[in-house]
Design an enzyme around this catalytic site. Structure first.
Site, PDB file in Angstrom:
ATOM      1  N   HIS A  78      -1.227 -19.684  -9.781  1.00  0.00           N
ATOM      2  CA  HIS A  78      -2.395 -19.550  -8.620  1.00  0.00           C
ATOM      3  C   HIS A  78      -3.280 -20.681  -8.798  1.00  0.00           C
ATOM      4  O   HIS A  78      -3.696 -21.196  -9.892  1.00  0.00           O
ATOM      5  CB  HIS A  78      -3.067 -18.091  -8.570  1.00  0.00           C
ATOM      6  CG  HIS A  78      -3.836 -17.756  -9.930  1.00  0.00           C
ATOM      7  ND1 HIS A  78      -5.169 -18.095  -9.999  1.00  0.00           N
ATOM      8  CD2 HIS A  78      -3.413 -17.232 -11.160  1.00  0.00           C
ATOM      9  CE1 HIS A  78      -5.649 -17.597 -11.415  1.00  0.00           C
ATOM     10  NE2 HIS A  78      -4.611 -17.080 -11.898  1.00  0.00           N
ATOM     11  N   ASP A  80      -6.639 -20.345  -7.211  1.00  0.00           N
ATOM     12  CA  ASP A  80      -7.982 -19.898  -7.211  1.00  0.00           C
ATOM     13  C   ASP A  80      -8.517 -19.676  -8.501  1.00  0.00           C
ATOM     14  O   ASP A  80      -7.761 -19.509  -9.398  1.00  0.00           O
ATOM     15  CB  ASP A  80      -8.125 -18.669  -6.244  1.00  0.00           C
ATOM     16  CG  ASP A  80      -7.513 -17.361  -7.085  1.00  0.00           C
ATOM     17  OD1 ASP A  80      -6.448 -17.577  -7.358  1.00  0.00           O
ATOM     18  OD2 ASP A  80      -7.982 -16.410  -6.924  1.00  0.00           O
ATOM     19  N   ASP A 141      -7.302 -21.358 -15.898  1.00  0.00           N
ATOM     20  CA  ASP A 141      -6.771 -20.100 -15.199  1.00  0.00           C
ATOM     21  C   ASP A 141      -6.841 -20.330 -13.784  1.00  0.00           C
ATOM     22  O   ASP A 141      -7.848 -19.814 -13.130  1.00  0.00           O
ATOM     23  CB  ASP A 141      -7.466 -18.915 -15.620  1.00  0.00           C
ATOM     24  CG  ASP A 141      -6.890 -17.526 -15.259  1.00  0.00           C
ATOM     25  OD1 ASP A 141      -5.843 -17.429 -14.715  1.00  0.00           O
ATOM     26  OD2 ASP A 141      -7.530 -16.473 -15.298  1.00  0.00           O
ATOM     27  N   GLU A 175      -5.276 -14.778  -6.584  1.00  0.00           N
ATOM     28  CA  GLU A 175      -4.826 -13.905  -7.616  1.00  0.00           C
ATOM     29  C   GLU A 175      -5.827 -13.174  -8.406  1.00  0.00           C
ATOM     30  O   GLU A 175      -5.912 -12.180  -8.725  1.00  0.00           O
ATOM     31  CB  GLU A 175      -4.033 -14.663  -8.661  1.00  0.00           C
ATOM     32  CG  GLU A 175      -3.266 -14.082  -9.515  1.00  0.00           C
ATOM     33  CD  GLU A 175      -4.171 -13.627 -10.894  1.00  0.00           C
ATOM     34  OE1 GLU A 175      -3.604 -13.006 -11.784  1.00  0.00           O
ATOM     35  OE2 GLU A 175      -5.154 -14.343 -11.002  1.00  0.00           O
ATOM     36  N   GLU A 176      -7.173 -13.873  -8.561  1.00  0.00           N
ATOM     37  CA  GLU A 176      -8.343 -13.664  -9.361  1.00  0.00           C
ATOM     38  C   GLU A 176      -8.934 -12.394  -8.687  1.00  0.00           C
ATOM     39  O   GLU A 176      -9.702 -11.724  -9.279  1.00  0.00           O
ATOM     40  CB  GLU A 176      -9.232 -14.663  -9.485  1.00  0.00           C
ATOM     41  CG  GLU A 176      -8.689 -15.647 -10.330  1.00  0.00           C
ATOM     42  CD  GLU A 176      -8.526 -15.407 -11.625  1.00  0.00           C
ATOM     43  OE1 GLU A 176      -8.698 -14.211 -12.146  1.00  0.00           O
ATOM     44  OE2 GLU A 176      -8.026 -16.336 -12.591  1.00  0.00           O
ATOM     45  N   ASP A 198       0.637 -18.264 -16.432  1.00  0.00           N
ATOM     46  CA  ASP A 198      -0.581 -17.623 -16.413  1.00  0.00           C
ATOM     47  C   ASP A 198      -1.347 -17.046 -17.605  1.00  0.00           C
ATOM     48  O   ASP A 198      -2.032 -16.072 -17.520  1.00  0.00           O
ATOM     49  CB  ASP A 198      -0.734 -16.651 -15.272  1.00  0.00           C
ATOM     50  CG  ASP A 198      -2.069 -16.396 -14.738  1.00  0.00           C
ATOM     51  OD1 ASP A 198      -2.915 -17.335 -14.981  1.00  0.00           O
ATOM     52  OD2 ASP A 198      -2.253 -15.427 -14.081  1.00  0.00           O
TER      53      ASP A 198
END
Length: 421
Positions: A78, A80, A141, A175-176, A198
């Site tokens: 991801h 974001d 991340d 995703e976050e 991830d």
């Protein structure tokens, strides 16, 4: 190694912080800045079928270079970053040949990344670290994961002697904030299984994660002048406090580890007449997870009974929504996909660390959408804050794992001594 450093920095210096209060996808327009850059980069390195949809989901293909039939696999990350800490104006610092001592991230604010507190740092003595400047998160991340996937695809394209089947890659927004897989088109992706890049430290391989729910409890009250409030005022703030105190004191994030579940109160707003408590509920065990939700309802029911006559209606209303479930149930029937990743790590000198995720990834939701999706390390540490860092050597190794998985998948029986299904 410099190529990976440059690629990673080009990603993290683009602000892609997501917003849980937004109803759009992506939740912030600025996520498009990196999404569009990635599309052009994927095309430039030679990937095919590069697409981006109206919600910023990116997919691309590395065609098979073998004649025999090989399962199509995928790699997902991801782009974001977490809204827990600012991702704007990221200024990465590069620490070459880390000496194992304190790292002064920000002299003006005296922000220090110290191995006396973050003991994992000592694993990386002599390596190259990328850190923050103490003012923002870093964004490893999951921009480390993206860096590793793009770099691995580029390497495979440049080294056709490495045989592999068809590989699909996918990059997601949001995703976050728990929405990364919500609009992921599994059918269009067309992979038999995939891996999210991830995880955290080198060697992590995970196929178990929390069952997760979010809860919002709304408490009512009655405002009366405090000088004349005797027997009349009902302070919703105090009722909310009573609710929080009814939760198990030792079942909170800072007191739990491993397979322990928890309740986490993460947001409280209120006045005398209305207070809202938001919390998350986490447990790897499905039965315990359901019991946690039932406990919330029991506490609320107890409070409503206490104030039934005085308030005249329910003074507390609970809204509980499941967010995602433990992917273990969907991965175990195809356990060989974990075995492939484990063997890939071992073959390049990495000791696999197989453990449950104390959180969730796109992979947990994708697994329930029909795409079994274990999680592999991306290399970063201390996500979502100013102490975040990533060893460059870990990103290189993660890239190597992707390449090795691609290679093993094209071997008879995936290179395993016995195929476990």
């Amino acid at each position: 190694m410099q190529h990976i450093i440059d690629r990673f920095i080009s990603y993290v210096t683009i602000d892609t912080e997501s917003d849980p209060n937004s109803q759009t996808t992506p939740s912030t327009p600025k996520q498009w800045d990196l999404a569009n850059k990635l599309v052009e980069e994927l095309k430039s390195i030679g990937l095919q079928d590069v697409t981006i949809d109206e919600k910023a989901y990116i997919m691309a293909t590395l065609p098979s270079n073998v004649e025999h039939e090989v399962p199509t696999i995928g790699f997902v990350s991801h782009f974001d970053t977490s809204p827990d800490f600012s991702g704007a104006n990221v200024k990465p610092r590069i620490i070459v040949n880390y000496d194992g001592k304190d790292i002064l991230l920000n002299e003006e604010k005296n922000i220090v990344l110290s191995p006396s507190y973050f003991k994992d740092l000592l694993q990386y003595k002599g390596q190259t670290l990328i850190t923050t400047d103490g003012n923002t998160l870093l964004g490893a991340d999951d921009k480390a994961g993206i860096t590793e996937i793009v770099s691995a695809m580029e390497y495979l394209i440049q080294n056709p002697v490495i045989k592999h089947g068809k590989i699909r890659i996918g990059f997601t927004p949001d995703e976050e904030i728990g929405r990364g897989a919500h609009h992921f088109d599994v059918e269009k992706f067309g992979a038999e299984w995939a891996y999210t890049m991830d995880g955290s430290q080198i060697g992590e391989l995970e196929y178990e994660n929390f069952n997760a729910a979010g809860a919002k409890i709304i408490f009512g009250g009655k405002s009366v002048h405090p000088g004349y409030a005797k027997g009349k005022m009902i302070n919703s703030l105090l009722i909310a406090n009573d609710f929080i105190n009814e939760l198990p004191k030792d079942e909170i994030p800072q007191e739990t580890k491993g397979y322990d579940g928890f309740f986490h109160v993460n947001h409280v707003t209120g006045t005398i007449e209305k207070t809202v408590v938001e919390l998350i509920i986490r447990d790897h065990n499905k039965k315990k997870f359901e019991k946690r939700k039932i406990l919330i309802e029991k506490i609320v029911k107890k409070i409503n009974k206490k104030f039934a006559k005085k308030f005249g209606e329910d003074i507390a209303i609970a809204e509980i929504k499941d967010q995602y479930y433990n992917m273990k149930e969907k991965v175990l029937p195809v356990k060989h996909i974990v075995d492939i990743a484990e063997n890939a790590m071992k073959s390049i000198g990495i000791k696999p660390i197989i453990k449950p995720i104390r959180g969730g990834t796109d992979g947990s939701q994708l697994s329930y959408m029909g795409l079994p999706c274990p999680n592999i390390f991306a290399g970063g540490h201390n996500f979502h804050g100013k102490y975040e860092y990533v060893p460059v050597e870990s990103m290189v190794k993660a890239m190597d794992v992707i390449v090795k998985i691609a290679e093993m998948t094209a071997l008879p029986n995936y290179g395993l001594s016995s195929k476990k299904k």
